[in-house]
Design a protein around this motif. Structure first.
Motif, PDB file in Angstrom:
ATOM      1  N   LYS A  62    -125.530  29.109  15.198  1.00  0.00           N
ATOM      2  CA  LYS A  62    -125.569  28.829  13.754  1.00  0.00           C
ATOM      3  C   LYS A  62    -126.327  27.546  13.471  1.00  0.00           C
ATOM      4  N   SER A  63    -126.392  26.676  14.472  1.00  0.00           N
ATOM      5  CA  SER A  63    -127.153  25.448  14.310  1.00  0.00           C
ATOM      6  C   SER A  63    -128.542  25.715  14.872  1.00  0.00           C
ATOM      7  N   PRO A  64    -129.558  25.746  13.987  1.00  0.00           N
ATOM      8  CA  PRO A  64    -130.878  26.167  14.442  1.00  0.00           C
ATOM      9  C   PRO A  64    -131.348  25.397  15.672  1.00  0.00           C
ATOM     10  N   GLY A  65    -131.021  24.089  15.716  1.00  0.00           N
ATOM     11  CA  GLY A  65    -131.502  23.255  16.814  1.00  0.00           C
ATOM     12  C   GLY A  65    -131.028  23.723  18.173  1.00  0.00           C
ATOM     13  N   GLN A  66    -129.908  24.431  18.201  1.00  0.00           N
ATOM     14  CA  GLN A  66    -129.331  24.835  19.485  1.00  0.00           C
ATOM     15  C   GLN A  66    -130.127  25.956  20.159  1.00  0.00           C
ATOM     16  N   ASN A 104    -143.132  17.015  16.077  1.00  0.00           N
ATOM     17  CA  ASN A 104    -143.504  18.399  16.366  1.00  0.00           C
ATOM     18  C   ASN A 104    -142.246  19.275  16.380  1.00  0.00           C
ATOM     19  N   ARG A 105    -141.407  19.027  15.369  1.00  0.00           N
ATOM     20  CA  ARG A 105    -140.115  19.715  15.297  1.00  0.00           C
ATOM     21  C   ARG A 105    -140.259  21.060  14.593  1.00  0.00           C
ATOM     22  N   PRO A 106    -139.629  22.113  15.126  1.00  0.00           N
ATOM     23  CA  PRO A 106    -139.692  23.415  14.449  1.00  0.00           C
ATOM     24  C   PRO A 106    -139.181  23.279  13.008  1.00  0.00           C
ATOM     25  N   ALA A 135    -132.401  11.237  10.177  1.00  0.00           N
ATOM     26  CA  ALA A 135    -132.773  10.700  11.492  1.00  0.00           C
ATOM     27  C   ALA A 135    -132.400  11.662  12.620  1.00  0.00           C
ATOM     28  N   PRO A 136    -133.343  12.509  13.008  1.00  0.00           N
ATOM     29  CA  PRO A 136    -133.126  13.282  14.233  1.00  0.00           C
ATOM     30  C   PRO A 136    -133.376  12.384  15.432  1.00  0.00           C
ATOM     31  N   SER A 137    -133.107  12.870  16.616  1.00  0.00           N
ATOM     32  CA  SER A 137    -133.384  12.071  17.801  1.00  0.00           C
ATOM     33  C   SER A 137    -134.872  11.709  17.847  1.00  0.00           C
ATOM     34  N   ALA A 138    -135.158  10.490  18.332  1.00  0.00           N
ATOM     35  CA  ALA A 138    -136.520   9.930  18.225  1.00  0.00           C
ATOM     36  C   ALA A 138    -137.411  10.309  19.401  1.00  0.00           C
ATOM     37  N   ASP A 183    -137.699  25.066  10.912  1.00  0.00           N
ATOM     38  CA  ASP A 183    -136.410  25.618  10.456  1.00  0.00           C
ATOM     39  C   ASP A 183    -135.207  24.853  11.032  1.00  0.00           C
ATOM     40  N   ASN A 184    -135.469  23.691  11.635  1.00  0.00           N
ATOM     41  CA  ASN A 184    -134.365  22.932  12.245  1.00  0.00           C
ATOM     42  C   ASN A 184    -133.985  21.738  11.349  1.00  0.00           C
ATOM     43  N   PRO A 185    -132.887  21.854  10.580  1.00  0.00           N
ATOM     44  CA  PRO A 185    -132.563  20.840   9.569  1.00  0.00           C
ATOM     45  C   PRO A 185    -132.242  19.461  10.151  1.00  0.00           C
ATOM     46  N   LEU A 186    -132.306  18.452   9.278  1.00  0.00           N
ATOM     47  CA  LEU A 186    -132.100  17.054   9.692  1.00  0.00           C
ATOM     48  C   LEU A 186    -130.688  16.585   9.335  1.00  0.00           C
ATOM     49  N   ILE A 187    -130.206  15.586  10.066  1.00  0.00           N
ATOM     50  CA  ILE A 187    -128.927  14.956   9.739  1.00  0.00           C
ATOM     51  C   ILE A 187    -129.202  13.741   8.851  1.00  0.00           C
ATOM     52  N   LEU A 188    -128.447  13.621   7.749  1.00  0.00           N
ATOM     53  CA  LEU A 188    -128.557  12.425   6.902  1.00  0.00           C
ATOM     54  C   LEU A 188    -127.519  11.405   7.345  1.00  0.00           C
ATOM     55  N   ASP A 238    -128.437  25.939   2.258  1.00  0.00           N
ATOM     56  CA  ASP A 238    -127.592  25.371   1.197  1.00  0.00           C
ATOM     57  C   ASP A 238    -126.520  24.426   1.746  1.00  0.00           C
ATOM     58  N   THR A 239    -126.658  24.042   3.026  1.00  0.00           N
ATOM     59  CA  THR A 239    -125.716  23.068   3.593  1.00  0.00           C
ATOM     60  C   THR A 239    -126.479  21.843   4.082  1.00  0.00           C
ATOM     61  N   VAL A 240    -125.757  20.731   4.178  1.00  0.00           N
ATOM     62  CA  VAL A 240    -126.389  19.499   4.666  1.00  0.00           C
ATOM     63  C   VAL A 240    -125.499  18.834   5.722  1.00  0.00           C
ATOM     64  N   ALA A 241    -126.118  18.291   6.738  1.00  0.00           N
ATOM     65  CA  ALA A 241    -125.402  17.615   7.826  1.00  0.00           C
ATOM     66  C   ALA A 241    -125.369  16.111   7.537  1.00  0.00           C
ATOM     67  N   ILE A 242    -124.165  15.519   7.613  1.00  0.00           N
ATOM     68  CA  ILE A 242    -124.029  14.085   7.310  1.00  0.00           C
ATOM     69  C   ILE A 242    -123.325  13.374   8.451  1.00  0.00           C
ATOM     70  N   ILE A 252    -120.848  16.035  10.116  1.00  0.00           N
ATOM     71  CA  ILE A 252    -120.108  17.073   9.386  1.00  0.00           C
ATOM     72  C   ILE A 252    -121.082  17.832   8.474  1.00  0.00           C
ATOM     73  N   ILE A 253    -120.986  19.170   8.509  1.00  0.00           N
ATOM     74  CA  ILE A 253    -121.819  20.007   7.636  1.00  0.00           C
ATOM     75  C   ILE A 253    -121.044  20.351   6.365  1.00  0.00           C
ATOM     76  N   PHE A 254    -121.659  20.018   5.213  1.00  0.00           N
ATOM     77  CA  PHE A 254    -121.065  20.289   3.897  1.00  0.00           C
ATOM     78  C   PHE A 254    -122.007  21.209   3.112  1.00  0.00           C
ATOM     79  N   ILE A 293    -117.290  24.049  15.571  1.00  0.00           N
ATOM     80  CA  ILE A 293    -118.180  23.133  16.296  1.00  0.00           C
ATOM     81  C   ILE A 293    -119.480  23.870  16.605  1.00  0.00           C
ATOM     82  N   LEU A 294    -120.584  23.323  16.102  1.00  0.00           N
ATOM     83  CA  LEU A 294    -121.885  23.954  16.342  1.00  0.00           C
ATOM     84  C   LEU A 294    -122.589  23.307  17.526  1.00  0.00           C
ATOM     85  N   ARG A 295    -122.300  22.014  17.738  1.00  0.00           N
ATOM     86  CA  ARG A 295    -122.891  21.324  18.893  1.00  0.00           C
ATOM     87  C   ARG A 295    -121.817  20.418  19.476  1.00  0.00           C
ATOM     88  N   PRO A 296    -121.463  20.583  20.760  1.00  0.00           N
ATOM     89  CA  PRO A 296    -120.458  19.694  21.345  1.00  0.00           C
ATOM     90  C   PRO A 296    -121.069  18.313  21.599  1.00  0.00           C
TER      91      PRO A 296
HETATM   92  P1  AMP Z   1    -131.002  16.127  16.140  1.00  0.00           P
HETATM   93  O1  AMP Z   1    -131.296  15.564  14.825  1.00  0.00           O
HETATM   94  O2  AMP Z   1    -132.186  16.255  17.026  1.00  0.00           O
HETATM   95  O3  AMP Z   1    -129.840  15.484  16.802  1.00  0.00           O
HETATM   96  O4  AMP Z   1    -130.519  17.590  15.785  1.00  0.00           O
HETATM   97  C1  AMP Z   1    -129.650  17.786  14.694  1.00  0.00           C
HETATM   98  C2  AMP Z   1    -128.794  19.005  14.956  1.00  0.00           C
HETATM   99  O5  AMP Z   1    -127.972  19.273  13.811  1.00  0.00           O
HETATM  100  C3  AMP Z   1    -129.626  20.239  15.216  1.00  0.00           C
HETATM  101  O6  AMP Z   1    -129.011  21.012  16.230  1.00  0.00           O
HETATM  102  C4  AMP Z   1    -129.580  20.926  13.879  1.00  0.00           C
HETATM  103  O7  AMP Z   1    -129.827  22.309  13.988  1.00  0.00           O
HETATM  104  C5  AMP Z   1    -128.176  20.605  13.403  1.00  0.00           C
HETATM  105  N1  AMP Z   1    -128.071  20.689  11.945  1.00  0.00           N
HETATM  106  C6  AMP Z   1    -128.576  19.824  11.032  1.00  0.00           C
HETATM  107  N2  AMP Z   1    -128.314  20.261   9.777  1.00  0.00           N
HETATM  108  C7  AMP Z   1    -127.636  21.415   9.895  1.00  0.00           C
HETATM  109  C8  AMP Z   1    -127.092  22.337   8.963  1.00  0.00           C
HETATM  110  N3  AMP Z   1    -127.185  22.155   7.645  1.00  0.00           N
HETATM  111  N4  AMP Z   1    -126.457  23.431   9.453  1.00  0.00           N
HETATM  112  C9  AMP Z   1    -126.340  23.636  10.783  1.00  0.00           C
HETATM  113  N5  AMP Z   1    -126.837  22.794  11.721  1.00  0.00           N
HETATM  114  C10 AMP Z   1    -127.470  21.697  11.292  1.00  0.00           C
END
Ligand code: AMP
Ligand code: MG
Length: 344
Positions: A226-230, A59-61, A142-145, A63-68, A117-121, A100-102, A194-197
């Motif tokens: 800048k990090s939607p999840g925050q 049930n994730r919003p 894999a976001p948090s489960a 607009d909140n991108p995923l980490i690869l 246009d960016t991806v979190a790795i 790291i966001i690339f 740093i978008l999330r400490p």
């Molecule tokens: P979680 O997967 O629940 O740990 O959350 C992943 C975090 O990384 C969230 O705060 C996302 O908003 C952030 N995130 C993932 N991809 C990006 C991106 N491309 N740009 C900015 N923040 C990102």
């Protein structure tokens, strides 16, 4: 759907279970597995439908991108447009709790980046996570489960609580060592930000890249992150929570706890070892030694979930000063408490 939980001993990894997890992921299914930060809800990061299923399941919003997640640095090069010198310097912290966001490559499905246009790795260090990704041979989103908004799970039973019946497999690797999510650093623009400490602090990252800064939203509550999840409600227990910081915090919590209880409110306290005794007749959980911030971060999310299991209405928690790892812990506690923090 029946959710199977399979225990893996990280000192003697059962490759049959790893293969089972990897096969499910390759087929497009979701699998929860441990990482050193928190448990992740994995899906093939190259399969748009599977990634959509992560959003639906949590049930994730949208607009909140995923980490690869990758299992070696070679995997990175296909996923991103360019690898800067700054990024290469940070590879010294990989594998580990750093995202790291690339700028993204064309290979990445739009669901992963929420259209951006960016991806979190991230390259996790946890052996079970690495084994699963290595066996699947694909990047794993894999976001948090947890169900969105809830505290991140740091053990298999907290995962099961949120995801039972929703996914076919949870790989149980015991407790996540670190307990809070990775540090997210954006290298896609001029100044590393740093978008999330997380476990890696501003202070530690500045030793490698002296120009690193904190996103304005981490300094000023009125700035949009800048990090939607925050920006979302996050890490929230069911109970209302209030956090107190400072030399007088424990005394204050003691007074408040007694007063709330006399009004018939079920109060739980989240304090340090040296105060446990005087809270003898309250619902209570210890963060451990007050000088051990790593232990505190390790315990935080599990403690919030434990408080919910105790059925408390109100959590009174002692927080810490906002620097080094304390900054990352307070970032989570502030959200858990919906901003309810008092400095005494
Ligand atoms: P979680 O997967 O629940 O740990 O959350 C992943 C975090 O990384 C969230 O705060 C996302 O908003 C952030 N995130 C993932 N991809 C990006 C991106 N491309 N740009 C900015 N923040 C990102
Ligand atoms: Mg999360």
């Amino acid at each position: 759907m029946q959710t199977e939980v399979l225990r893996v001993d990280r000192n003697n990894i059962d490759q049959k279970i790893i293969k089972k997890a990897a096969d499910l992921l390759k087929k497009g299914e979701l699998v929860a597995f441990p990482t050193e930060t928190v448990y992740g809800l994995g899906a093939s990061g190259l399969n748009d439908e599977s990634c959509k299923n992560i959003f639906k399941t949590k049930n994730r919003p949208i607009d909140n991108p995923l980490i690869l997640h990758i299992s070696n640095i070679d995997m990175l090069y296909n996923l991103v447009e360019e690898v800067s010198e700054d990024a290469k310097k940070l590879f010294g912290l990989w594998p580990g709790p750093l995202t790291i966001i690339f700028k993204k490559s064309k290979l990445i499905p739009t669901t992963v980046t929420a259209g951006g246009d960016t991806v979190a790795i991230r390259f996790p260090v946890d052996e079970i996570a690495r084994n699963i990704i290595e066996e699947a041979k694909i990047p794993i989103a894999a976001p948090s489960a947890n169900i969105s908004g809830r505290p991140s799970p740091t053990n298999a039973s907290d995962c099961f609580f949120d995801l039972d019946g929703k996914i076919p497999l949870i790989v149980d690797g015991g407790e996540s060592r670190i307990g809070i999510e990775s540090t997210v650093i954006d290298l896609s623009e001029d100044i590393p930000t740093i978008l999330r400490p997380g476990f890696y602090t501003l202070e530690m990252l500045r030793e490698i890249l002296p120009q690193v800064r904190l996103d304005d939203a981490l300094v000023d509550d009125n700035v949009v992150p800048k990090s939607p999840g925050q920006k979302y409600k996050h890490y929230a227990p069911k109970a209302r929570m209030q956090v107190y910081v400072g030399d007088r915090a424990a005394d204050f919590i003691y007074k408040k706890a007694r007063s709330y209880r006399s009004q018939g409110i079920r109060v739980g306290v989240l304090i340090f070892d040296d105060d446990m005794e005087r809270f003898d007749d309250f619902y209570k959980i210890s963060f451990g030694d007050r000088n051990d911030l790593r232990q505190m971060s390790h315990k935080l999310f599990a403690a919030l979930r434990q408080m919910d299991k105790m059925g408390v209405d109100l959590i009174l928690a002692e927080g810490v000063m906002d620097n080094n790892l304390g900054k990352s812990i307070m970032n989570r506690m502030k959200k858990s408490a919906a901003g309810n923090i008092e400095y005494l």
